[in-house]
Design a protein around this motif. Structure first.
Motif, short mmCIF file in Angstrom:
data_model
loop_
_atom_site.label_atom_id
_atom_site.label_comp_id
_atom_site.label_asym_id
_atom_site.label_seq_id
_atom_site.Cartn_x
_atom_site.Cartn_y
_atom_site.Cartn_z
N UNK A 149 0.93 -1.26 -0.04
CA UNK A 149 0.10 -0.04 0.11
C UNK A 149 0.85 1.14 -0.26
N UNK A 150 1.98 1.11 0.41
CA UNK A 150 3.02 2.30 0.60
C UNK A 150 3.76 2.55 -0.43
N UNK A 151 3.76 1.54 -1.52
CA UNK A 151 4.47 1.50 -2.66
C UNK A 151 4.33 2.28 -3.94
N UNK A 152 4.21 3.60 -3.81
CA UNK A 152 3.74 4.53 -4.74
C UNK A 152 4.55 4.23 -6.18
N UNK A 153 5.86 3.93 -6.00
CA UNK A 153 6.49 3.87 -7.25
C UNK A 153 6.03 2.79 -7.83
N UNK A 154 5.87 1.39 -7.27
CA UNK A 154 5.63 0.26 -7.78
C UNK A 154 3.99 0.47 -8.20
N UNK A 155 3.05 1.18 -7.89
CA UNK A 155 1.95 1.56 -8.27
C UNK A 155 1.90 2.15 -9.72
N UNK A 156 2.70 3.15 -9.66
CA UNK A 156 2.81 4.03 -11.00
C UNK A 156 3.19 2.90 -12.42
N UNK A 157 3.75 1.87 -11.89
CA UNK A 157 4.01 0.99 -12.87
C UNK A 157 3.06 0.10 -13.28
N UNK A 158 2.52 -0.75 -12.19
CA UNK A 158 1.33 -1.59 -12.37
C UNK A 158 0.21 -0.74 -12.72
N UNK A 159 -0.06 0.37 -11.93
CA UNK A 159 -1.38 1.02 -12.44
C UNK A 159 -1.85 1.20 -10.94
N UNK A 160 -2.21 2.67 -10.77
CA UNK A 160 -2.73 2.92 -9.51
C UNK A 160 -4.36 2.49 -9.21
N UNK A 161 -4.82 2.23 -10.15
CA UNK A 161 -6.20 1.66 -10.16
C UNK A 161 -6.26 0.23 -9.57
N UNK A 162 -5.36 -0.44 -10.56
CA UNK A 162 -4.96 -1.80 -10.08
C UNK A 162 -4.75 -2.19 -8.76
#
Length: 452
Positions: free
Chosen positions: A408-421
């Motif tokens: 949940x804290x991994x904003x960099x990872x979210x930016x690659x996988x997709x925030x909505x995912x």
């Protein structure tokens, strides 16, 4: 022959040679990796360009519960448009009639990819590589157990009975005699794979009782994820023909090794066709070390995807054939990140963290995402580990709840996988975790009922 069948791979057309197609299974992977969809008569499939399923299939937990992930629009179960990817057309050779399977991609009514569909998540990551001029290449290894039929959840899982009449033996890694014990099941696996047009690089006996490993030829990440998705069903069907189960649980049997989906990675420069991990003289490049650093820096946040269930964390046991940290080394199977022996052209990085219970699309996407962030951030990894990495400090979450906190804290990872995912995945996995915490286990009843 219908026009759409002419778009299918050679193996699918060969399967139907001089035969009448009866049915088509229109399928898509949900978050756990279960095939969802519809089976339709071949004549109807030939007339349709797409079909619909509700987006709620991505909000459902493994047990059939629901995560409150529908967003501002509310839980209205709006339809997605599912379009076939003809290149994924393949046989379903275990069925009683002549059936083909086709994987579909999910779009919303505006024609945009549904961001939390696992295949779309992997496509997104691959596209990020390609925009940088890189072509990611992966090779997954699939470990699984063949076990005795188990219809009572209260009963422990046991190894299957081999053709010798004895239960499958443990601690017989690479034994050909042990492989022969499962000969009839393996024969069907090969036959089904051939009918589906899949090439198996090899089958070996692993260290667990009834545990096997299948290696696949390296290639395009989406195509390989499709194959693993198909293989899980194929292997299960082959096992059922011989009165046993195939299980991809990360840790199905107490005191036996767990099952991993090791992922080998390399990256090709699209313009030159060269492996970016090797220099002109065959040495390690900066990109090679940056990729490793990306895995070390970001895998902790991705483990909730690579190890998606409470059982997944039972696999990470010191001295028990699974990593407990994110050290890296060459030709060292005790580390979480291994550099296998290879020529410079085939230099690759192996992620040994992922469990076989992960969704193959999401597991490969998450692993590639960590490597991608490493290539972008251009940091250096820790020094190569020398010796037995089980002697090192543990650096992997031990419970799903802690892993989800990191995710949940991994904003960099979210930016690659997709925030909505990332939003939907976290909600659904936390709903699953809450369902698990509500169950009182036999261990608790045995040891706490009268003793505390």
């Amino acid at each position: 022959m219908s026009d759409w069948i002419s778009k299918a791979p050679d193996a699918a057309r060969e399967y139907l040679k001089d035969r009448r197609l009866d049915e088509v299974e229109c399928i898509i992977s949900d978050l756990p990796g279960i095939a969802r969809g519809k089976a339709v008569p071949a004549t109807k499939f030939a007339r349709q360009k797409h079909f619909h399923l509700p987006d709620s299939i991505f909000y459902q937990t493994l047990t059939g519960g629901w995560g409150e992930a529908a967003g501002e629009g509310g839980f209205i179960e709006k339809d997605m448009i599912l379009r076939p990817d003809w290149t994924t057309t393949t046989a379903a050779p275990w069925t009683g009639d002549w059936t083909l399977q086709v994987i579909h991609d999910a779009y919303d009514t505006e024609g945009d990819p549904v961001p939390f569909s696992p295949r779309n998540v992997l496509k997104r990551v691959v596209d990020l590589y390609r925009k940088k001029g890189w072509e990611p290449v992966v090779a997954p290894e699939m470990e699984f157990f063949l076990v005795a039929r188990n219809t009572d959840p209260a009963k422990e899982i046991e190894p299957m009975m081999g053709r010798s009449g004895r239960p499958a033996a443990a601690r017989q890694a690479y034994s050909m005699t042990a492989v022969d014990e499962f000969g009839p099941v393996i024969d069907d696996i090969y036959d089904f794979a051939e009918a589906q047009g899949f090439e198996i690089d090899g089958i070996t006996q692993e260290g667990g009782a009834g545990q096997l490993e299948i290696n696949l030829i390296h290639g395009d990440p989406v195509e390989l994820a499709d194959q693993v998705f198909y293989f899980k069903r194929l292997i299960r069907e082959a096992a059922l023909r011989h009165d046993c189960y195939a299980t991809f649980m990360a840790k199905p049997i107490e005191n036996e090794p767990g099952s991993a989906m090791h992922i080998h990675h390399s990256v090709i420069d699209i313009e030159t066709g060269q492996n970016i991990f090797s220099g002109p003289q065959g040495g390690d490049t900066d990109a090679f070390f940056h990729f490793i650093a990306g895995l070390q820096n970001h895998l902790p946040s991705a483990i909730a995807v690579l190890a998606p269930y409470v059982n997944s964390y039972r696999r990470y046991v010191r001295d028990h054939a699974a990593p407990i940290n994110l050290e890296w080394a060459r030709d060292n199977r005790t580390t979480g990140i291994r550099i296998p022996l290879s020529s410079p052209e085939a230099r690759r990085v192996e992620n040994r963290i992922a469990g076989m219970d992960c969704n193959p699309y999401l597991g490969i996407a998450a692993s590639l995402a960590c490597g991608y962030l490493g290539l972008i951030e251009q940091e250096r990894p820790d020094k190569q580990y020398k010796g037995d990495a089980y002697d090192g400090e543990e650096a992997i979450p031990r419970i799903l709840g802690g892993a989800l906190d990191l995710f949940d804290e991994a904003t960099a990872l979210h930016s690659v996988l997709g925030e909505e995912f990332a939003r939907v995945y976290s909600i659904v996995k936390r709903a699953e975790y809450e369902e698990f915490l509500a169950v009182i286990s036999p261990w608790e009843r045995e040891h706490l009922l009268l003793n505390v």
